[in-house]
Design an enzyme around this catalytic site. Structure first.
Site, PDB file in Angstrom:
ATOM      1  N   SER A 115       0.731  -1.239  -0.064  1.00 53.29           N
ATOM      2  CA  SER A 115       0.068   0.049  -0.064  1.00 53.29           C
ATOM      3  C   SER A 115       0.897   1.433  -0.033  1.00 53.29           C
ATOM      4  CB  SER A 115      -0.784  -0.004   1.248  1.00 53.29           C
ATOM      5  OG  SER A 115       0.001  -0.052   2.468  1.00 53.29           O
ATOM      6  N   GLU A 140       0.785  -3.983  20.603  1.00 54.63           N
ATOM      7  CA  GLU A 140       1.721  -3.591  19.494  1.00 54.63           C
ATOM      8  C   GLU A 140       2.220  -2.205  19.719  1.00 54.63           C
ATOM      9  OE1 GLU A 140       0.614  -4.352  14.813  1.00 54.63           O
ATOM     10  OE2 GLU A 140      -0.162  -2.617  15.679  1.00 54.63           O
ATOM     11  N   HIS A 156      -5.451   5.523   6.142  1.00 52.64           N
ATOM     12  CA  HIS A 156      -6.463   4.759   6.758  1.00 52.64           C
ATOM     13  C   HIS A 156      -7.835   5.109   6.712  1.00 52.64           C
ATOM     14  CE1 HIS A 156      -8.111   3.032  10.667  1.00 52.64           C
ATOM     15  NE2 HIS A 156      -7.020   2.350  10.338  1.00 52.64           N
TER      16      HIS A 156
HETATM   17  P1  0O2 Z   1      -6.455  -0.552  12.791  1.00 51.31           P
HETATM   18  O1  0O2 Z   1      -7.578   0.062  12.606  1.00 51.31           O
HETATM   19  O2  0O2 Z   1      -5.455   0.423  12.842  1.00 51.31           O
HETATM   20  O3  0O2 Z   1      -6.382  -1.212  14.204  1.00 51.31           O
HETATM   21  P2  0O2 Z   1      -0.185  -9.664   9.514  1.00 51.31           P
HETATM   22  O4  0O2 Z   1      -0.713 -10.823  10.559  1.00 51.31           O
HETATM   23  O5  0O2 Z   1       0.921  -9.027   9.569  1.00 51.31           O
HETATM   24  O6  0O2 Z   1      -0.720 -10.022   8.250  1.00 51.31           O
HETATM   25  P3  0O2 Z   1      -1.825  -7.801  11.029  1.00 51.31           P
HETATM   26  O7  0O2 Z   1      -1.906  -8.501  12.156  1.00 51.31           O
HETATM   27  O8  0O2 Z   1      -2.927  -6.887  10.608  1.00 51.31           O
HETATM   28  O9  0O2 Z   1      -1.404  -8.555   9.782  1.00 51.31           O
HETATM   29  O10 0O2 Z   1      -0.434  -6.938  11.305  1.00 51.31           O
HETATM   30  P4  0O2 Z   1       0.055  -5.550  10.436  1.00 51.31           P
HETATM   31  O11 0O2 Z   1      -0.070  -5.898   9.033  1.00 51.31           O
HETATM   32  O12 0O2 Z   1       1.273  -5.412  10.985  1.00 51.31           O
HETATM   33  O13 0O2 Z   1      -0.998  -4.612  11.084  1.00 51.31           O
HETATM   34  C1  0O2 Z   1      -1.333  -3.917  12.183  1.00 51.31           C
HETATM   35  C2  0O2 Z   1      -1.656  -2.609  12.139  1.00 51.31           C
HETATM   36  O14 0O2 Z   1      -0.532  -1.857  11.188  1.00 51.31           O
HETATM   37  C3  0O2 Z   1      -2.793  -2.144  11.437  1.00 51.31           C
HETATM   38  O15 0O2 Z   1      -3.830  -2.524  12.268  1.00 51.31           O
HETATM   39  C4  0O2 Z   1      -2.808  -0.716  11.085  1.00 51.31           C
HETATM   40  O16 0O2 Z   1      -3.040  -0.106  12.077  1.00 51.31           O
HETATM   41  C5  0O2 Z   1      -1.270  -0.636  10.655  1.00 51.31           C
HETATM   42  N1  0O2 Z   1      -1.170  -1.080   9.187  1.00 51.31           N
HETATM   43  C6  0O2 Z   1      -0.798  -2.274   8.667  1.00 51.31           C
HETATM   44  N2  0O2 Z   1      -0.848  -2.106   7.380  1.00 51.31           N
HETATM   45  C7  0O2 Z   1      -1.512  -0.748   7.202  1.00 51.31           C
HETATM   46  C8  0O2 Z   1      -1.582   0.114   5.799  1.00 51.31           C
HETATM   47  O17 0O2 Z   1      -1.479  -0.374   4.703  1.00 51.31           O
HETATM   48  N3  0O2 Z   1      -2.098   1.218   5.932  1.00 51.31           N
HETATM   49  C9  0O2 Z   1      -2.353   1.872   6.964  1.00 51.31           C
HETATM   50  N4  0O2 Z   1      -2.846   2.933   7.301  1.00 51.31           N
HETATM   51  N5  0O2 Z   1      -2.023   1.147   8.303  1.00 51.31           N
HETATM   52  C10 0O2 Z   1      -1.763  -0.077   8.433  1.00 51.31           C
HETATM   53  P5  0O2 Z   1      -5.543  -2.718  11.764  1.00 51.31           P
HETATM   54  O18 0O2 Z   1      -6.231  -3.781  12.500  1.00 51.31           O
HETATM   55  O19 0O2 Z   1      -5.334  -3.180  10.223  1.00 51.31           O
HETATM   56  O20 0O2 Z   1      -6.113  -1.336  11.756  1.00 51.31           O
END
Ligand code: 0O2
Length: 272
Positions: A115, A140, A156
């Site tokens: 992304s 986290e 986001h």
């Molecule tokens: P929210 O609403 O912020 O809580 P994985 O097991 O690694 O494949 P996981 O567990 O989602 O996936 O972990 P990852 O990818 O490390 O993402 C954890 C958090 O990082 C996300 O929580 C987001 O806060 C942030 N994040 C990850 N990817 C993106 C992205 O592409 N764009 C933005 N803006 N934030 C990202 P949540 O629960 O997805 O969302």
């Protein structure tokens, strides 16, 4: 699981977020009080909403039993840094702590997400104390620069709006904005030393002034008010010259004067 139990489940996570935010803010304060540049600029935290937890459980096919192990960001803390180099410094501070154990590190900075998302994630295990006793939970910690955070916040909101169906023209714009963010961070890093020097000297001056004014206030208790008024006028005069070296000299002299008055006061107390 009954709805009622959600609140119970979240109690240690709420506690952990409050404690972690407080601890990282304390680290920032400690740096400043020691006249040191702080790699931590801002700290915030949140407990994931029930709606987001449910959504993530469905997306990743996680059962209730696996929830606390597999959804690692029920407790989330975000640390924002001014410069790219500060991110590793914060990560080191976390790795050195004895009150949290690093379980995993995800480097989305060197390995940017598709992304365009950049951030450094550290998953920790953290002990909380509740009515039922000690409970280890996962949290986290997201570490990123101000610029990376700007991008992630906007992206986001758009992701939320389009729910996975982001129009191609927006995706392109975001990708190009992510490149600009990378360049901006690199540009800012090139002036990091100068900015750090400026901030350190501002911090040093502000600690000096606070110390001087404290000393002057204390002098009121030990000495002649007219003399203290003279010292205060002298401080204002030196302060208006905006010369840090003069302010440091005045600070040292005032320390000696204050020490003298304190010693006098103790001797008088002993005589009485
Ligand atoms: P929210 O609403 O912020 O809580 P994985 O097991 O690694 O494949 P996981 O567990 O989602 O996936 O972990 P990852 O990818 O490390 O993402 C954890 C958090 O990082 C996300 O929580 C987001 O806060 C942030 N994040 C990850 N990817 C993106 C992205 O592409 N764009 C933005 N803006 N934030 C990202 P949540 O629960 O997805 O969302």
């Amino acid at each position: 699981m009954e709805i009622r139990l959600w609140r119970e489940l979240l109690i240690p996570y709420e506690l952990a977020v409050k404690e972690l935010v407080m601890k990282f803010n304390q680290l920032k304060k400690e740096h400043r009080e020691k006249d040191m540049y702080s790699p931590i600029e801002q700290v915030s935290g949140r407990v994931k909403s029930i709606n987001s937890i449910l959504e993530k459980m469905q997306r990743k096919n996680v059962s209730w039993e696996e929830l606390e192990e597999k959804v690692e960001d029920i407790a989330g803390v975000r640390i924002i840094c001014q410069f790219y180099e500060d991110i590793e410094k914060v990560a080191q501070l976390i790795r050195r702590r004895s009150d949290m154990k690093v379980l995993e590190e995800k480097d989305y900075i060197t390995h940017m997400k598709e992304s365009g998302y950049r951030s450094y994630h550290i998953i920790i295990s953290y002990g909380t104390e509740t009515l039922e006793g000690r409970k280890e939970i996962r949290a986290e910690i997201q570490i990123r620069t101000l610029a990376m955070n700007f991008w992630a916040t906007i992206e986001h909101s758009l992701q939320y709006k389009y729910k996975g169906n982001m129009p191609a023209h927006l995706t392109e714009r975001l990708t190009s904005a992510a490149d600009s963010i990378l360049q901006l961070d690199a540009e800012m890093s090139s002036v990091r030393n100068e900015v750090m020097d400026a901030q350190n000297s501002m911090l040093h001056q502000s600690n000096l002034v606070a110390d001087i004014l404290n000393n002057i206030e204390n002098l009121y208790h030990f000495s002649n008010k007219r003399e203290v008024a003279k010292i205060q006028d002298e401080f204002y005069r030196i302060y208006s010259q905006k010369d840090l070296a003069q302010l440091e000299r005045f600070h040292r002299e005032l320390d000696i004067i204050a020490e003298g008055y304190r010693a006098q006061a103790i001797t008088l107390e002993e005589v009485e």
